[in-house]
Design an enzyme around this catalytic site. Structure first.
Site, PDB file in Angstrom:
ATOM      1  N   PRO A  68     -31.909  11.968 -77.042  1.00 23.28           N
ATOM      2  CA  PRO A  68     -32.713  10.828 -76.594  1.00 23.28           C
ATOM      3  C   PRO A  68     -33.238  11.141 -75.184  1.00 23.28           C
ATOM      4  O   PRO A  68     -32.581  10.853 -74.183  1.00 23.28           O
ATOM      5  CB  PRO A  68     -31.718   9.663 -76.591  1.00 23.28           C
ATOM      6  N   ASP A 101     -31.391  13.834 -70.599  1.00 26.25           N
ATOM      7  CA  ASP A 101     -30.701  13.327 -71.796  1.00 26.25           C
ATOM      8  C   ASP A 101     -30.085  11.965 -71.459  1.00 26.25           C
ATOM      9  O   ASP A 101     -29.165  11.875 -70.641  1.00 26.25           O
ATOM     10  CB  ASP A 101     -29.611  14.349 -72.186  1.00 26.25           C
ATOM     11  N   HIS A 102     -30.597  10.937 -72.129  1.00 26.55           N
ATOM     12  CA  HIS A 102     -30.163   9.569 -71.795  1.00 26.55           C
ATOM     13  C   HIS A 102     -28.710   9.299 -72.191  1.00 26.55           C
ATOM     14  O   HIS A 102     -28.127   8.291 -71.798  1.00 26.55           O
ATOM     15  CB  HIS A 102     -31.092   8.562 -72.490  1.00 26.55           C
ATOM     16  N   ARG A 103     -28.098  10.189 -72.949  1.00 28.02           N
ATOM     17  CA  ARG A 103     -26.672   9.989 -73.267  1.00 28.02           C
ATOM     18  C   ARG A 103     -25.802  10.307 -72.072  1.00 28.02           C
ATOM     19  O   ARG A 103     -24.658   9.881 -71.981  1.00 28.02           O
ATOM     20  CB  ARG A 103     -26.264  10.891 -74.444  1.00 28.02           C
TER      21      ARG A 103
END
Ligand code: CAO
Length: 438
Positions: free
Chosen positions: A236, A410-412
């Site tokens: 994401p 990376d939005h995680r």
């Protein structure tokens, strides 16, 4: 202090369910409502919570046992005797078996409904709610994981192993394979797109519209395509754009190149960018990390990959230990690595181990772009061509050389605020490289 018997509460229509997961062990301190074990029927799986806080004294069930409503699952020592109040319910799920201070009483734990109805999802394999939740968080398609538990049940370890294999590139999920096949197939014959619910790739007889020439796609391009597709789908990713004022740095670079003219070492902006990125990565260590199952691996090394455009396609040589090298050494090594990349002579060691990547199109042009993260890294910096722009200094517009930065993350692992701070910090460093000394 009281010793309570924690029992299986009302579990609806299920007469007998199997214990498939023990979530606590003797000696564990637990909170009220904490899940104690997972049980599963042929229709559903559910977690049994504790009605009280306390310390687990003894487990009365083991994996594989069959339990029913009212079965004792464990003994809990609790100081919470005041809470062991008679409940207006007809099924006591907790009994005090030893309560020196009080008479025997009972309480009902909070009602707990089945959390996963496998009946409604006939193709899903058996897995406990916690494993399903874990798989969902990682984006792991559970129906592609081979279960090693009883009756082929997917365990937490199975999900972790699957995720690791995907990250290592040894396994591709159906979704990745489908898109890779579609993108790799010039004819669009890869039918696996159906697995994603996509309409088929357009099949066009181009020759109908004019002359054409067909060329086979090279090996490097094929490998890149598969990796890029996986990374684009699985991560994401978000991109933040910013500008750095490199007016002074560019003047210094030009002067440095004049000084080093005889030695032949040419310093480009990319060398400064590598150095500045190392400083920003040290300031924001989560950008120099990788996801590994439930853990974040924070790297204490700063190996910077840089995208190189070669006749065979995109290659990413890795400049090792950039934190320990000066600008001139970085420039020399970068030139050697770029040359090897163009000649197709990079060794595997020279293409692996990066903790962060920079993709510079500065020598070509453009303003901003959205680079794709080079998994398992968690961020990549895209850089475009600098240009002189009018910048307001509070009183007047000044001509300043501005460098466009595009950071994909990376939005995680990273959030937008951290990404904005990273870019601001990076721009500060590039605005005044003396800051790397701080
Ligand atoms: N702004 C303005 N000029 C820039 C610049 C920038 N941000 N970055 C480089 N330049 C200039 C250099 O100073 C050099 O100028 P001179 O020829 O006047 O000396 C010229 O552009 C060419 O630089 P370069 O490309 O040879 O050197 P580099 O160190 O900047 O980059 C390398 C090296 C290997 C990264 C580059 O050659 C390359 O392959 N870039 C493409 C990367 C790519 O394909 N990325 C996309 C990946 S996603 O598909």
């Amino acid at each position: 202090m009281a010793i309570l018997e924690i029992k299986v509460p009302d579990i609806g229509d299920f007469a007998e369910v199997a214990v498939i997961e023990l979530l606590v062990k003797p000696g564990d301190s637990i909170k009220a409502e904490q899940s104690l074990l997972t049980v599963e029927s042929d229709k559903a799986s559910m977690e049994i919570p504790s009605s009280h806080a306390g310390v687990v004294k003894e487990l009365r069930v083991k994996l594989g046992d069959k339990v029913a409503e009212g079965s004792v699952v464990l003994l809990l020592e609790t100081a919470d005797v005041a809470a062991v109040a008679p409940a207006a319910a007809n099924v006591p799920a907790t009994n005090v078996v030893s309560a020196p201070d009080r008479s025997t009483t009972s309480a009902l734990p909070a009602p707990h409904q089945p959390t996963e109805q496998t009946q409604a999802l006939p193709h899903l394999p058996h897995a406990s709610p916690s494993v399903r939740k874990f798989a969902r968080e990682l984006g792991v398609p559970l129906n592609e994981v081979k279960g090693t538990g009883g009756k082929g049940r997917v365990t937490l370890q199975d999900v972790q192993a699957f995720s690791r294999s995907v990250m290592a590139g040894t396994v591709a999920t159906k979704a990745i394979t489908a898109v890779a096949e579609q993108k790799n197939s010039a004819t669009g014959e890869g039918a696996a797109g159906a697995a994603l619910g996509l309409i088929p790739w357009p099949k066009v007889d181009f020759a109908k519209f004019g002359p054409i020439e067909r060329k086979n796609i090279g090996r490097i391009q094929k490998i890149s395509a598969a990796n890029l597709t996986r990374n684009a789908i699985m991560i994401p990713a978000v991109t933040n754009h910013d500008d750095a004022d490199i007016t002074d740095l560019e003047a210094f670079r030009v002067q440095l190149n004049k000084e080093n003219e005889k030695s032949g070492t040419k310093v480009t902006m990319l060398a400064f960018l590598i150095k500045a990125c190392v400083a920003a990565l040290k300031q924001f260590p989560q950008f120099n990390s990788s996801l590994d199952g439930e853990q974040l691996v924070l790297k204490k090394y700063w190996h910077i990959g840089f995208a190189a455009d070669t006749p065979n396609g995109l290659m990413v040589p890795v400049l090792k230990d950039a934190d320990q090298k000066g600008i001139v050494q970085i420039s020399t090594e970068m030139a050697e690595l770029a040359k090897k990349a163009r000649e197709g002579k990079l060794s595997p060691a020279e293409m692996t181990g990066a903790s962060f990547t920079i993709s510079s199109l500065g020598g070509i042009g453009g303003r901003y772009f959205t680079p794709i993260i080079n998994a398992p890294e968690v961020a990549i910096l895209g850089v475009c061509k600098s240009r002189t722009e009018p910048v307001w200094d509070g009183k007047a517009f000044q001509p300043r050389l501005m460098l466009p930065l595009s950071l994909t993350w990376d939005h995680r692992v990273i959030d937008g605020a951290a990404a904005a701070r990273f870019n601001v910090y990076l721009a500060q460093i590039l605005g005044d490289m003396r800051r790397v000394l701080l």
